[in-house]
Design a protein around this motif. Sequence first.
Motif, PDB file in Angstrom:
ATOM      1  N   THR A 119      71.211 -42.821  30.116  1.00 14.84           N
ATOM      2  CA  THR A 119      72.226 -41.868  30.591  1.00 14.84           C
ATOM      3  C   THR A 119      71.692 -40.848  31.594  1.00 14.84           C
ATOM      4  N   VAL A 120      70.386 -40.830  31.799  1.00 17.57           N
ATOM      5  CA  VAL A 120      69.784 -39.855  32.716  1.00 17.57           C
ATOM      6  C   VAL A 120      69.021 -40.598  33.806  1.00 17.57           C
ATOM      7  N   GLU A 121      69.154 -40.138  35.036  1.00 19.79           N
ATOM      8  CA  GLU A 121      68.411 -40.713  36.155  1.00 19.79           C
ATOM      9  C   GLU A 121      67.380 -39.700  36.660  1.00 19.79           C
ATOM     10  N   PRO A 122      66.337 -40.183  37.318  1.00 18.03           N
ATOM     11  CA  PRO A 122      65.299 -39.281  37.827  1.00 18.03           C
ATOM     12  C   PRO A 122      65.891 -38.160  38.677  1.00 18.03           C
ATOM     13  N   GLY A 123      65.419 -36.938  38.427  1.00 10.32           N
ATOM     14  CA  GLY A 123      65.878 -35.775  39.186  1.00 10.32           C
ATOM     15  C   GLY A 123      67.068 -35.058  38.593  1.00 10.32           C
ATOM     16  N   GLU A 124      67.758 -35.696  37.643  1.00 12.14           N
ATOM     17  CA  GLU A 124      68.928 -35.047  37.046  1.00 12.14           C
ATOM     18  C   GLU A 124      68.500 -33.986  36.032  1.00 12.14           C
ATOM     19  N   SER A 125      69.350 -32.991  35.870  1.00 12.34           N
ATOM     20  CA  SER A 125      69.066 -31.870  34.976  1.00 12.34           C
ATOM     21  C   SER A 125      69.481 -32.199  33.547  1.00 12.34           C
ATOM     22  N   GLU A 153      61.037 -35.894  30.591  1.00  8.06           N
ATOM     23  CA  GLU A 153      60.098 -35.585  31.673  1.00  8.06           C
ATOM     24  C   GLU A 153      59.374 -36.830  32.146  1.00  8.06           C
ATOM     25  N   ARG A 154      59.008 -37.704  31.223  1.00 10.63           N
ATOM     26  CA  ARG A 154      58.279 -38.919  31.598  1.00 10.63           C
ATOM     27  C   ARG A 154      59.096 -39.840  32.497  1.00 10.63           C
ATOM     28  N   MET A 155      60.432 -39.805  32.329  1.00 14.26           N
ATOM     29  CA  MET A 155      61.240 -40.665  33.189  1.00 14.26           C
ATOM     30  C   MET A 155      61.775 -39.920  34.426  1.00 14.26           C
ATOM     31  N   GLY A 156      61.283 -38.697  34.629  1.00 14.63           N
ATOM     32  CA  GLY A 156      61.555 -37.999  35.885  1.00 14.63           C
ATOM     33  C   GLY A 156      62.723 -37.046  35.882  1.00 14.63           C
ATOM     34  N   ALA A 157      63.239 -36.702  34.712  1.00 17.88           N
ATOM     35  CA  ALA A 157      64.347 -35.750  34.652  1.00 17.88           C
ATOM     36  C   ALA A 157      63.851 -34.331  34.886  1.00 17.88           C
ATOM     37  N   ASN A 158      64.763 -33.460  35.283  1.00 15.73           N
ATOM     38  CA  ASN A 158      64.484 -32.034  35.453  1.00 15.73           C
ATOM     39  C   ASN A 158      64.838 -31.345  34.124  1.00 15.73           C
ATOM     40  N   VAL A 159      63.829 -31.085  33.298  1.00 17.73           N
ATOM     41  CA  VAL A 159      64.050 -30.662  31.918  1.00 17.73           C
ATOM     42  C   VAL A 159      64.071 -29.142  31.796  1.00 17.73           C
ATOM     43  N   HIS A 160      65.116 -28.640  31.140  1.00 17.30           N
ATOM     44  CA  HIS A 160      65.227 -27.213  30.830  1.00 17.30           C
ATOM     45  C   HIS A 160      65.227 -27.071  29.308  1.00 17.30           C
ATOM     46  N   ARG A 161      64.408 -26.174  28.795  1.00 17.24           N
ATOM     47  CA  ARG A 161      64.235 -26.010  27.353  1.00 17.24           C
ATOM     48  C   ARG A 161      64.852 -24.716  26.854  1.00 17.24           C
ATOM     49  N   MET A 162      65.568 -24.823  25.734  1.00 14.77           N
ATOM     50  CA  MET A 162      65.970 -23.660  24.954  1.00 14.77           C
ATOM     51  C   MET A 162      65.087 -23.695  23.711  1.00 14.77           C
ATOM     52  N   VAL A 163      64.277 -22.671  23.513  1.00 17.11           N
ATOM     53  CA  VAL A 163      63.278 -22.738  22.443  1.00 17.11           C
ATOM     54  C   VAL A 163      63.495 -21.619  21.429  1.00 17.11           C
ATOM     55  N   LYS A 164      63.454 -22.004  20.144  1.00 16.16           N
ATOM     56  CA  LYS A 164      63.498 -21.034  19.052  1.00 16.16           C
ATOM     57  C   LYS A 164      62.449 -21.415  18.015  1.00 16.16           C
ATOM     58  N   THR A 165      62.103 -20.453  17.183  1.00 18.86           N
ATOM     59  CA  THR A 165      61.145 -20.679  16.106  1.00 18.86           C
ATOM     60  C   THR A 165      61.729 -21.681  15.108  1.00 18.86           C
ATOM     61  N   PRO A 166      60.899 -22.571  14.540  1.00 16.94           N
ATOM     62  CA  PRO A 166      61.407 -23.496  13.522  1.00 16.94           C
ATOM     63  C   PRO A 166      62.183 -22.757  12.428  1.00 16.94           C
TER      64      PRO A 166
END
Length: 430
Positions: free
Chosen positions: A130-136, A154-167
Amino acid sequence: MMQRAVFSRGALLAQNTAAALESSLAPRSAPLLMRLDRSMSSVTIPPPASILRPLEVPFRYLFGPGPSNVPPRVLAASGRPIIGHLHPEMYEIMNDIKKGIQYIFQTENNMTISMSGSGHAAMECAVFNTVEPGESVLIAINGIWGERVAEIAERMGANVHRMVKTPGEYFSNTEIEQAMAKHKPVLFFLTHGESSAGLCHPMDGIGDICHKHNCLFLVDTVASMGAAPIFMDKQKIDILYTGSQKALNAPPGTAPISFNDRACDKMFNRKTKPVSYLLDMTHLSNYWGCDGQTVRQYHHTGPVSGFFALRESLAIVAEKGLEESWRQHKEVAAYLYKGLEDLGLSLFIPDKDMRLPSVTTIAIPKGYDWREMLMYMMKNHQMEMTGGLGPSIGMVLRIGLMGYNCQKTNADMALHALADALKNCKKSKV
């Protein structure tokens, strides 16, 4: 007797073959026989002694986050005679599996299959198709599974944005929508049952947000499927996957996944081919009879015995009923919570409504070496519990009572083993 007879016939055949070969070569030259001897003794690596011994597997109480113990009925199903992966009878079994997945997912999606692999195979299949290289893409990370999906993307070339919280923490719908408006992703990932922290994430309203922002909603339910309510169609989840080895009662190695029409439209109108041939849904949809074609073409050899087991495990859930399965997991989890608190242990997720019913996390008891506790229970009780995983390592101990193991008697056994470990493992005074 039959096995010895087969061996005897095999030995006789080998003897006769050798005699015939010797007589046919007798008139020929000695150098030819010498060359033949050398070629027949060219094996330089001897058979390993360990593999010549009978297989031995100990019995363990698998009270960790998975795999869980498998019911005899499912083990028996996996031991049935092998049939061809393209036989009509196999297609019937695959059709049954598809219907069973639609039931546990609560979906009418036609594009519903099982991957030939663990939950990671479904995870990669969802992203790769469902994701192509360069897509967000936008990934919610509050444990290890978000981390894994981010790395895969990231390995397949997507533009990855992370929302991070503590476990142990969760994301509000407002936080999700703000991040979506900022990054404009084509895919948003969220873990429903974050087994590394023991959190069951709220789902309501997130699908609507994704649709509003023209974004696909991908949900991981490997640790929660069958144990906590999830409604793929009602909650507008575009892609949903799980694994076979937890509350679904089956051995590891198969992974149900489903795509709705929105996901299929994105998936089958790509500009580039998916990076994996094995996980390409163009081929897998045909293998599973989901593409409307009358003939299913060979793509790969599916895990025949694994599919037998998965079909039987889905039958068990269907016979019990999803709502009863959810109720049982909630009831046994509540029973376990009380027992843990009676031992003076602290539950890692303070809000009981946010706890994952299948995997309970407790804060590591103060002064104890959590590795020593786990080894003690394994040695003295033949019982597996585990520590944290990924960002929760050193924060929690994890107890899994799911599927076949979801019984109060098993909760009592787990509590007894923990009490014994607390009594006999060294406690630091610091």
